[in-house]
Design an enzyme around this catalytic site. Structure first.
Site, PDB file in Angstrom:
ATOM      1  N   TYR A 103      18.604   8.638 -11.803  1.00 47.46           N
ATOM      2  CA  TYR A 103      19.415   8.119 -12.908  1.00 47.46           C
ATOM      3  C   TYR A 103      20.880   7.921 -12.452  1.00 47.46           C
ATOM      4  O   TYR A 103      21.444   8.768 -11.740  1.00 47.46           O
ATOM      5  CB  TYR A 103      19.358   9.113 -14.079  1.00 47.46           C
ATOM      6  CG  TYR A 103      20.217   8.722 -15.237  1.00 47.46           C
ATOM      7  CD1 TYR A 103      19.849   7.666 -16.061  1.00 47.46           C
ATOM      8  CD2 TYR A 103      21.412   9.373 -15.498  1.00 47.46           C
ATOM      9  CE1 TYR A 103      20.652   7.275 -17.122  1.00 47.46           C
ATOM     10  CE2 TYR A 103      22.223   8.995 -16.566  1.00 47.46           C
ATOM     11  CZ  TYR A 103      21.829   7.938 -17.365  1.00 47.46           C
ATOM     12  OH  TYR A 103      22.629   7.555 -18.410  1.00 47.46           O
ATOM     13  N   LYS A 200      16.716  10.528 -25.504  1.00 47.28           N
ATOM     14  CA  LYS A 200      15.657   9.527 -25.385  1.00 47.28           C
ATOM     15  C   LYS A 200      14.438   9.932 -26.238  1.00 47.28           C
ATOM     16  O   LYS A 200      14.582  10.097 -27.420  1.00 47.28           O
ATOM     17  CB  LYS A 200      15.309   9.339 -23.911  1.00 47.28           C
ATOM     18  CG  LYS A 200      16.544   9.236 -22.985  1.00 47.28           C
ATOM     19  CD  LYS A 200      17.377   7.995 -23.212  1.00 47.28           C
ATOM     20  CE  LYS A 200      18.748   8.067 -22.527  1.00 47.28           C
ATOM     21  NZ  LYS A 200      18.728   8.345 -21.089  1.00 47.28           N
TER      22      LYS A 200
HETATM   23  C1  PLP Z   1      19.684   8.818 -20.175  1.00 49.05           C
HETATM   24  C2  PLP Z   1      19.227   9.631 -19.032  1.00 49.05           C
HETATM   25  C3  PLP Z   1      19.998  10.697 -18.535  1.00 49.05           C
HETATM   26  C4  PLP Z   1      21.368  11.034 -19.088  1.00 49.05           C
HETATM   27  O1  PLP Z   1      21.313  11.500 -20.389  1.00 49.05           O
HETATM   28  P1  PLP Z   1      22.502  11.359 -21.450  1.00 49.05           P
HETATM   29  O2  PLP Z   1      21.961  11.993 -22.671  1.00 49.05           O
HETATM   30  O3  PLP Z   1      22.780   9.894 -21.600  1.00 49.05           O
HETATM   31  O4  PLP Z   1      23.678  12.070 -20.886  1.00 49.05           O
HETATM   32  C5  PLP Z   1      19.473  11.438 -17.494  1.00 49.05           C
HETATM   33  N1  PLP Z   1      18.280  11.149 -16.940  1.00 49.05           N
HETATM   34  C6  PLP Z   1      17.518  10.122 -17.383  1.00 49.05           C
HETATM   35  C7  PLP Z   1      16.214   9.850 -16.735  1.00 49.05           C
HETATM   36  C8  PLP Z   1      17.966   9.330 -18.439  1.00 49.05           C
HETATM   37  O5  PLP Z   1      17.221   8.308 -18.860  1.00 49.05           O
END
Ligand code: PLP
Length: 393
Positions: A103, A200
């Site tokens: 990421y 997510k």
């Molecule tokens: C979005 C995401 C992150 C970061 O998370 P945030 O809540 O935006 O700080 C880390 N790893 C993956 C795989 C992601 O999709």
């Protein structure tokens, strides 16, 4: 029967926090207090100050620990706060072996921040075990995994890497954001720390930023607690509540989105305007067997490659249902364009080397009707074909 005997589908609803023991309320109370009255002169109660512990946040922390099969969970203000805090388990002089298509925020943390504190790194293609082996140094303390990877949905063999890590006395972290414990439980495979952007799929509604970390080992739990309390990037109570609320429907959301993703991937793969479909649910995916052995499904994110930027632009301009945005794992389908979004900062050559071409689009499948999505995609792809077959003037 203990709660541990239930399936995850049941456990998401019927756990220690199914009702509030004080009132019987069937929703976890939101406790705004920052501090807690101590009724004895020389004795603290269970809670004293909300950075160190808060009942609403604790409910979420206990829920995720149970779902992941861990002993302790920790909630942070974002996925990056969880990941960054977990990295503080390392010390100056340590080395990290990290998956090359990690990421973007994690990439930045490792390459721009940790390096200044004397923590070095090597990026490797973790689908190649030999390359991971070759990158381990005497000071390697961590193997950092993300599977499926973003945006090409590569599958990494978690068990094989855990074995390698154990032989070399290093920790393993898995970013489990794409699958959640509903589909993959890395702690069961021997992983030390599971990390989440709960923003997510876990929260699931594009309305909260949250991060989680879970461990099984109690010693590691104590260390991570100390870091959470020291660094202080804890999750606020409203957001902890929103995440808990979202998690109640995690299983049905993922099941529905995943079924649609499988159907879409199988339709897209035969389409003349599409050069490649990346989805671990396709039998032609190189990681298909590993994914089957270490998870309960391929998840609901897929990527596909059109001819070039023009084709991608035409598609995005004509498709009606998905929102065109960064992020993933929500009730609404989210379409994103990695070349100009998540990987915009990467030089074109580096991007191409990793397979992130100008025609690549990523789709996080939501809860819309599969027929509507198929129709919508079909019509937009027709436009792509017409445009690209038009002879240049
Ligand atoms: C979005 C995401 C992150 C970061 O998370 P945030 O809540 O935006 O700080 C880390 N790893 C993956 C795989 C992601 O999709």
């Amino acid at each position: 029967m203990s709660y541990n005997d239930f399936s995850i589908q049941t456990n998401l609803l019927h756990n220690k926090h199914k009702f509030d023991p004080a009132t019987g309320a069937v929703s976890v109370p939101i406790q705004h207090a920052s501090t807690f009255h101590q009724s004895k002169f020389d004795q603290f109660g269970e809670f004293d100050y909300s950075r160190s512990g808060n009942p609403t946040r604790q409910a979420l922390e206990e829920a995720i620990a149970e779902l992941e099969g861990g002993t302790r969970g920790f909630a942070f203000s974002s996925g990056m706060a969880a990941i960054s805090t977990a990295f503080l388990l390392l010390s100056k002089g340590d080395h990290v072996v990290i998956t090359e298509d990690v990421y973007g925020g994690t990439y930045r943390m490792v390459t721009d921040v940790l390096i200044r504190f004397g923590i070095s790194y090597t990026f490797v293609d973790m689908t190649k075990l030999d390359e991971v082996k070759a990158s381990i140094q005497s000071n390697t303390k961590l193997i950092y995994i993300e599977t499926p990877s973003n945006p090409l949905l590569k599958i990494i063999d978690i068990k094989a890497l855990v074995e390698l890590a154990k032989e070399n006395n290093c920790l393993t972290f898995v970013d489990n954001t794409f699958l959640t414990p509903a589909l993959q439980r890395p702690l069961d495979l021997g992983v030390d720390v599971v990390l989440h952007s709960a923003t997510k799929f876990l929260a699931g509604h594009s309305d909260v930023l949250a991060g989680l970390a879970v461990v099984k080992d109690e010693g590691l739990g104590k260390q991570l607690y100390k870091l959470q309390n020291s660094f202080g990037a804890v999750l606020g109570v409203q957001d902890a509540w929103l995440t808990l609320r979202g998690m109640k429907t995690l299983y049905v959301r993922l099941a529905q989105s995943q079924a649609t993703a499988i159907e879409l991937a199988n339709k897209l793969i035969g389409h003349p305007a599409i050069e490649e479909v990346y989805f671990p649910g396709l039998q032609t995916h190189p990681g298909y067997e590993i994914q089957k052995s270490q998870s309960n499904g391929p998840g609901a994110v897929l990527s596909f490659r059109l001819k070039d930027e023009d084709a991608a632009r035409t598609f995005v301009e004509h498709v009606k249902i998905p929102v065109f945005a960064v992020s993933l794992g929500a009730v609404e389908s989210i379409l994103s364009y990695p070349a100009k979004m998540s990987h915009a900062a990467m030089p074109r050559e580096e991007r191409y080397k990793r397979g992130i071409t100008d025609g690549l689009l990523r789709l996080s499948v939501g809860l819309e009707s599969v027929e509507d999505l198929l129709k919508d995609f079909e019509l937009a792809l027709e436009k792509v074909e017409i445009t690209s077959n038009r002879s240049p003037v």
